[in-house]
Design a protein around this motif. Structure first.
Motif, short mmCIF file in Angstrom:
data_model
loop_
_atom_site.label_atom_id
_atom_site.label_comp_id
_atom_site.label_asym_id
_atom_site.label_seq_id
_atom_site.Cartn_x
_atom_site.Cartn_y
_atom_site.Cartn_z
N ILE B 90 3.45 6.37 3.97
CA ILE B 90 3.74 5.62 5.22
C ILE B 90 4.69 6.73 5.91
CG2 ILE B 90 5.29 3.69 6.24
CD1 ILE B 90 4.17 2.09 3.80
N LEU B 91 5.61 7.43 5.31
CA LEU B 91 6.57 8.37 5.95
C LEU B 91 5.50 9.36 6.51
CD1 LEU B 91 9.42 9.41 6.70
CD2 LEU B 91 9.22 10.66 4.40
N LEU B 92 4.51 9.71 5.65
CA LEU B 92 3.47 11.12 6.12
C LEU B 92 2.59 10.47 7.14
CD1 LEU B 92 2.70 12.72 2.76
CD2 LEU B 92 4.26 13.48 4.41
N GLY B 93 2.49 9.48 7.55
CA GLY B 93 1.42 8.73 8.38
C GLY B 93 0.09 8.62 7.85
N MET B 94 0.07 8.25 6.50
CA MET B 94 -1.04 8.30 6.05
C MET B 94 -1.44 6.88 5.73
SD MET B 94 -1.02 11.53 3.36
CE MET B 94 -2.53 11.73 3.12
N ASP B 95 -2.69 6.61 5.16
CA ASP B 95 -3.20 5.32 4.78
C ASP B 95 -2.44 5.26 3.39
OD1 ASP B 95 -6.01 3.59 4.36
OD2 ASP B 95 -4.94 3.73 2.74
N ARG B 96 -1.93 3.95 3.13
CA ARG B 96 -1.03 3.60 2.05
C ARG B 96 -1.63 3.96 0.66
NH1 ARG B 96 0.98 -1.43 1.59
NH2 ARG B 96 1.05 -1.39 -0.49
N ASN B 97 -2.91 4.10 0.61
CA ASN B 97 -3.70 4.30 -0.61
C ASN B 97 -3.67 6.05 -0.76
OD1 ASN B 97 -3.97 1.59 -1.44
ND2 ASN B 97 -5.58 1.42 0.02
N ALA B 98 -3.19 6.83 0.23
CA ALA B 98 -3.37 8.15 -0.08
C ALA B 98 -2.95 8.56 -1.44
CB ALA B 98 -2.86 8.99 0.97
N ASN B 99 -3.77 9.51 -2.23
CA ASN B 99 -3.26 9.84 -3.36
C ASN B 99 -2.20 10.88 -3.61
OD1 ASN B 99 -5.00 12.09 -3.46
ND2 ASN B 99 -6.84 11.15 -4.42
#
Lengths: 76, 492
Positions: B90-99
């Motif tokens: 979330i900090l990185l601005g990614m989908d929460r499931n990003a591995n």
């Protein structure tokens, strides 16, 4: 009062619960810099139940290493 | 909802700068990543117990806010804010499931010109809404608690310590923002551990040689990007503020400390202004450290507190550190990995990925294509000669470029099927180590283990074996399966 870690009479009460509930007090030892709260586990607050490995006696205090040694004073 | 947002979309699409801890907590809340614990808790041992439990939850472990702390009614503690890969995504601005591998490459993309960030100074900063200059009592001003049972006292474990270079005091690039362990030693006194290779130690040395005190600001509850950059090994002349702003993509908002020329984050929760007492050392510690062991009591520097400022209704942010895995490991894992990746790749473009997540890089796995026989060891030497790897990189594992170093099953496959122990395993004794690593003896002197688990290439050779190749379309097929899974599992 007696410090539960270094066992010298160098501790004192430094704080009370700030919400004025009176539920705890904090003590601090100016000699070994230990702090503890009256409501902590007995392994912290009761001398007999403390882990001897974490007690500090005179010899321990005198032989502490210093990761950042004090540098020589600059010559003016 | 971020459903359908693929990591191939430009990262800034949902990327947020988060000028404050509060705005990040709000984002975590919207994503189901924040738990407010209304249950009554004692400072000890309850706060640590909950934070350790949170650290041991799965990859989606939430941030925890305690708002009902015995004796500290009206105070709040926030922990585990950077404590899971979902929070980090979330900090990185990614989908929460990003591995983790996807997050690694997102960090790499965000980490471009770190000197390009801009600073913005604001007046009437929230962090100075309340000013305390008399009868300072840290035990009563903030909800302190003992992080590990045998710590020597109450520690700030996630505070940004700000100091300047006295020989170049106007140089913003040399203003340091670092996270150090800070121990409360009486109502208005602090102890702190800067190690000799930390930037703060340079500032300290210059002032102690002249027997001069120098100002420090200790900020708690910081914007999440500043915390991240303060925990990242950056070169001495690289400002963490400017680096954070470069990543944020907008100026970071600062203000001036009241009693010095130090810059402080305008939206942080607490600021402790003080000065380092030169040429004196006092007993500090023990403290439960990131290897999962206590570092003993030592003689460390002392800071005299002159002023505390804070927001109205401040949030005391802490970080549980101790027996791994903890928030400490998630906070710094990829931010330790990416700079090593960039340093290696600058000279060896064959390098594909670096995993330095384990205990701040005590174990490092490098995935790389092989240029020539023996190249795996060349890479290991380079890891061991980077500024961070010099002391930290204790176990260096090299795997082939097609092995994902974040997938430990693949790494173990490489170890199981590649290592010719007599050729591929080397121990270099008596090298720099990390004093906190309980294996170093004397503290700070250790050894390097190199494991080359790559497939031999010419002029080296292996038996006539043909490795099984992946089906050519497997990556695309996996992407398609993920798309379908999002339809099958819309609630996730």
């Amino acid at each position: 009062m007696i410090c539960v870690r270094c066992l010298r009479d160098t501790a004192r009460k430094v704080a009370e619960a700030p919400d004025r509930s009176g539920v705890w007090e904090v003590y601090y030892c100016k000699r070994c810099n230990y702090s503890w709260r009256s409501t902590e586990e007995e392994q912290i607050t009761v001398l007999e139940k403390r882990d001897p490995e974490f007690q500090l006696d005179q010899e321990d205090l005198e032989s502490l290493s210093s990761p950042n040694p004090i540098p020589p004073l600059e010559k003016k | 909802m971020m459903r359908g947002f693929g990591i191939s979309i430009r990262p800034r699409t949902v990327f947020m700068a988060f000028q404050s801890l509060r705005s990040f907590l709000e984002a975590l809340g919207k994503n189901g990543q924040l738990v407010t614990l209304h249950d009554i808790v004692y400072p000890e041992p309850d706060v640590r117990t909950y934070l350790k439990a949170a650290a041991d939850l799965d990859n989606d472990s939430p941030a925890i806010v305690f708002d009902n702390i015995m004796g500290y009614k009206g105070f709040r503690i926030a922990g585990n804010v950077h404590g899971s890969w979902v929070n980090h995504a979330i900090l990185l601005g990614m989908d929460r499931n990003a591995n983790i591998r996807q997050q690694f490459f997102q960090v790499d993309r965000l980490w471009q010109d770190l000197s390009s960030g801009e600073l913005k100074w604001v007046d009437n900063a929230p962090c100075q809404e309340i000013v305390v200059e008399k009868n300072i009592n840290l035990y009563e001003l903030m909800p302190l608690f003992r992080i590990n049972q045998n710590d020597g006292g109450y520690y700030f474990s996630k505070a940004c310590v700000i100091s300047r270079d006295s020989e170049d005091p106007e140089n913003l690039d040399k203003e340091n923002v670092g996270i150090y362990r800070v121990m409360v030693q009486g109502p208005d006194t602090l102890g702190m551990q800067p190690l000799p290779y930390h930037d703060f130690a340079r500032h300290l040395r210059r002032c102690e040689e002249k027997n001069e005190s120098f100002p420090v600001a200790i900020c708690i509850g910081n914007p999440p990007w500043l915390t991240t950059m303060a925990a990242t090994p950056l070169p001495y002349g690289q400002s963490e503020y400017i680096a954070a702003a470069a990543i944020m993509g907008e100026p970071i908002e600062l203000t001036k400390a009241i009693g010095s020329n130090l810059n402080i984050p305008a939206h942080c929760e607490y600021v402790i202004e003080g000065e380092v007492i030169p040429r004196q050392r006092f007993c500090e510690g023990p403290f439960g450290e990131f290897p999962g062991s206590y570092s003993g009591a030592r003689n460390q520097i002392r800071i005299k507190v002159n002023r505390v400022t804070h927001r109205r209704d401040p949030i005391y942010e802490t970080l549980f550190i101790g027996k791994p895995w903890t928030e400490h490991d998630t906070l710094i894992g990829l931010w330790t990995s990416v700079p090593l990746y960039k340093q290696l790749k600058a000279e060896f473009p064959e390098v594909k990925c670096v995993n330095a997540m384990y205990q701040h890089g005590l174990t490092i796995i490098v995935a790389s294509d092989m240029r020539l026989g023996g190249f795996g060891k060349t890479l290991a030497f380079r890891v061991a000669s980077t500024p961070h790897g010099m002391s930290y990189a204790k176990n260096i594992i090299i795997v082939d470029g097609d092995v994902d170093p974040f997938n430990l099953e693949k790494v173990m496959w490489a170890l199981s099927t590649r290592i010719r122990a007599e050729k591929d395993v080397v121990v270099i004794p008596n090298t720099p180590g990390v004093p906190l690593d309980p294996c170093t003896d004397p503290p700070g002197v250790g050894s390097k283990l190199i494991i080359d688990a790559t497939t031999p290439v010419a002029p080296d050779r292996m038996r006539e074996i043909t490795m099984i190749a992946d089906p050519p379309g497997s990556a695309k097929a996996a992407e398609r399966l993920r798309e379908i899974l999002k339809e099958v599992r819309p609630q996730f």
